[in-house]
Design a protein around this motif. Sequence first.
Motif, PDB file in Angstrom:
ATOM      1  N   MET A 292      -4.803 -55.865   3.551  1.00 36.30           N
ATOM      2  CA  MET A 292      -6.050 -56.279   4.207  1.00 36.30           C
ATOM      3  C   MET A 292      -7.151 -55.249   3.958  1.00 36.30           C
ATOM      4  SD  MET A 292      -4.589 -57.871   7.810  1.00 36.30           S
ATOM      5  CE  MET A 292      -5.954 -57.179   8.669  1.00 36.30           C
ATOM      6  N   GLY A 293      -6.809 -53.970   3.990  1.00 34.54           N
ATOM      7  CA  GLY A 293      -7.780 -52.926   3.701  1.00 34.54           C
ATOM      8  C   GLY A 293      -8.284 -52.998   2.270  1.00 34.54           C
ATOM      9  N   LEU A 294      -7.379 -53.263   1.330  1.00 29.71           N
ATOM     10  CA  LEU A 294      -7.764 -53.395  -0.072  1.00 29.71           C
ATOM     11  C   LEU A 294      -8.704 -54.570  -0.281  1.00 29.71           C
ATOM     12  CD1 LEU A 294      -7.455 -52.578  -3.070  1.00 29.71           C
ATOM     13  CD2 LEU A 294      -5.473 -54.109  -3.159  1.00 29.71           C
ATOM     14  N   VAL A 295      -8.380 -55.706   0.319  1.00 29.67           N
ATOM     15  CA  VAL A 295      -9.230 -56.898   0.187  1.00 29.67           C
ATOM     16  C   VAL A 295     -10.605 -56.613   0.790  1.00 29.67           C
ATOM     17  CG1 VAL A 295      -9.528 -59.272   0.974  1.00 29.67           C
ATOM     18  CG2 VAL A 295      -7.322 -58.531   0.079  1.00 29.67           C
ATOM     19  N   SER A 296     -10.649 -55.974   1.940  1.00 31.14           N
ATOM     20  CA  SER A 296     -11.917 -55.637   2.577  1.00 31.14           C
ATOM     21  C   SER A 296     -12.727 -54.677   1.703  1.00 31.14           C
ATOM     22  CB  SER A 296     -11.640 -55.012   3.938  1.00 31.14           C
ATOM     23  OG  SER A 296     -12.820 -54.612   4.553  1.00 31.14           O
ATOM     24  N   PHE A 297     -12.058 -53.699   1.146  1.00 33.51           N
ATOM     25  CA  PHE A 297     -12.704 -52.730   0.263  1.00 33.51           C
ATOM     26  C   PHE A 297     -13.305 -53.429  -0.957  1.00 33.51           C
ATOM     27  CE2 PHE A 297     -12.130 -49.959  -3.472  1.00 33.51           C
ATOM     28  CZ  PHE A 297     -12.999 -48.934  -3.136  1.00 33.51           C
ATOM     29  N   LEU A 298     -12.523 -54.297  -1.588  1.00 30.03           N
ATOM     30  CA  LEU A 298     -13.000 -54.982  -2.789  1.00 30.03           C
ATOM     31  C   LEU A 298     -14.153 -55.935  -2.476  1.00 30.03           C
ATOM     32  CD1 LEU A 298      -9.613 -55.693  -4.612  1.00 30.03           C
ATOM     33  CD2 LEU A 298     -11.336 -53.959  -5.166  1.00 30.03           C
ATOM     34  N   LEU A 299     -14.067 -56.643  -1.361  1.00 31.12           N
ATOM     35  CA  LEU A 299     -15.177 -57.519  -0.972  1.00 31.12           C
ATOM     36  C   LEU A 299     -16.441 -56.706  -0.707  1.00 31.12           C
ATOM     37  CD1 LEU A 299     -13.499 -60.148   1.379  1.00 31.12           C
ATOM     38  CD2 LEU A 299     -14.555 -60.556  -0.841  1.00 31.12           C
ATOM     39  N   GLY A 300     -16.283 -55.558  -0.079  1.00 32.31           N
ATOM     40  CA  GLY A 300     -17.433 -54.685   0.148  1.00 32.31           C
ATOM     41  C   GLY A 300     -18.080 -54.235  -1.152  1.00 32.31           C
ATOM     42  N   LEU A 301     -17.264 -53.875  -2.130  1.00 37.24           N
ATOM     43  CA  LEU A 301     -17.806 -53.481  -3.435  1.00 37.24           C
ATOM     44  C   LEU A 301     -18.534 -54.636  -4.104  1.00 37.24           C
ATOM     45  CD1 LEU A 301     -15.004 -51.273  -5.033  1.00 37.24           C
ATOM     46  CD2 LEU A 301     -17.248 -50.547  -4.204  1.00 37.24           C
ATOM     47  N   ILE A 302     -17.957 -55.825  -4.017  1.00 32.04           N
ATOM     48  CA  ILE A 302     -18.596 -57.005  -4.613  1.00 32.04           C
ATOM     49  C   ILE A 302     -19.949 -57.255  -3.949  1.00 32.04           C
ATOM     50  CG2 ILE A 302     -18.434 -59.520  -4.809  1.00 32.04           C
ATOM     51  CD1 ILE A 302     -15.378 -59.093  -5.229  1.00 32.04           C
ATOM     52  N   PHE A 303     -20.006 -57.178  -2.615  1.00 28.39           N
ATOM     53  CA  PHE A 303     -21.275 -57.387  -1.914  1.00 28.39           C
ATOM     54  C   PHE A 303     -22.306 -56.336  -2.299  1.00 28.39           C
ATOM     55  CE2 PHE A 303     -19.029 -59.653   1.818  1.00 28.39           C
ATOM     56  CZ  PHE A 303     -19.110 -60.856   1.143  1.00 28.39           C
ATOM     57  N   ILE A 304     -21.866 -55.096  -2.469  1.00 27.00           N
ATOM     58  CA  ILE A 304     -22.799 -54.037  -2.875  1.00 27.00           C
ATOM     59  C   ILE A 304     -23.367 -54.331  -4.256  1.00 27.00           C
ATOM     60  CG2 ILE A 304     -22.934 -51.611  -3.582  1.00 27.00           C
ATOM     61  CD1 ILE A 304     -20.993 -51.008  -1.267  1.00 27.00           C
ATOM     62  N   PHE A 305     -22.511 -54.718  -5.197  1.00 30.80           N
ATOM     63  CA  PHE A 305     -22.988 -54.998  -6.540  1.00 30.80           C
ATOM     64  C   PHE A 305     -23.865 -56.246  -6.589  1.00 30.80           C
ATOM     65  CE2 PHE A 305     -19.314 -52.306  -7.933  1.00 30.80           C
ATOM     66  CZ  PHE A 305     -20.093 -51.324  -8.519  1.00 30.80           C
ATOM     67  N   LEU A 306     -23.558 -57.257  -5.785  1.00 27.18           N
ATOM     68  CA  LEU A 306     -24.393 -58.458  -5.746  1.00 27.18           C
ATOM     69  C   LEU A 306     -25.756 -58.179  -5.112  1.00 27.18           C
ATOM     70  CD1 LEU A 306     -21.821 -61.241  -4.782  1.00 27.18           C
ATOM     71  CD2 LEU A 306     -22.861 -60.826  -7.014  1.00 27.18           C
ATOM     72  N   GLY A 307     -25.789 -57.240  -4.188  1.00 28.43           N
ATOM     73  CA  GLY A 307     -27.039 -56.921  -3.514  1.00 28.43           C
ATOM     74  C   GLY A 307     -27.971 -56.039  -4.305  1.00 28.43           C
ATOM     75  N   ARG A 308     -27.515 -55.514  -5.395  1.00 30.18           N
ATOM     76  CA  ARG A 308     -28.364 -54.610  -6.194  1.00 30.18           C
ATOM     77  C   ARG A 308     -29.227 -55.339  -7.143  1.00 30.18           C
ATOM     78  NH1 ARG A 308     -26.050 -49.390  -8.325  1.00 30.18           N
ATOM     79  NH2 ARG A 308     -27.606 -48.404  -7.099  1.00 30.18           N
TER      80      ARG A 308
END
Length: 61
Positions: free
Chosen positions: A45-61
């Motif tokens: 669950m931590g890994l999935v949350s981490f990866l989703l966070g990275l995806i959101f950061i890259f999409l927001g840039r």
Amino acid sequence: MKNWLFSSLGLMLVIEGLMPFFFPQGWRDTFKKLITMKSGQIRFMGLVSFLLGLIFIFLGR
């Protein structure tokens, strides 16, 4: 850079504080379920949350 970091941390704390503020019983029940989970499940669950966070950061840039 510091402003971006502090803003990001502040937003994370605001979002994490919403559930215990508005739904304290649901928040408590969630933690009771987490206690019964195996370490591998919590890590996943931590890994999935981490990866989703990275995806959101890259999409927001």
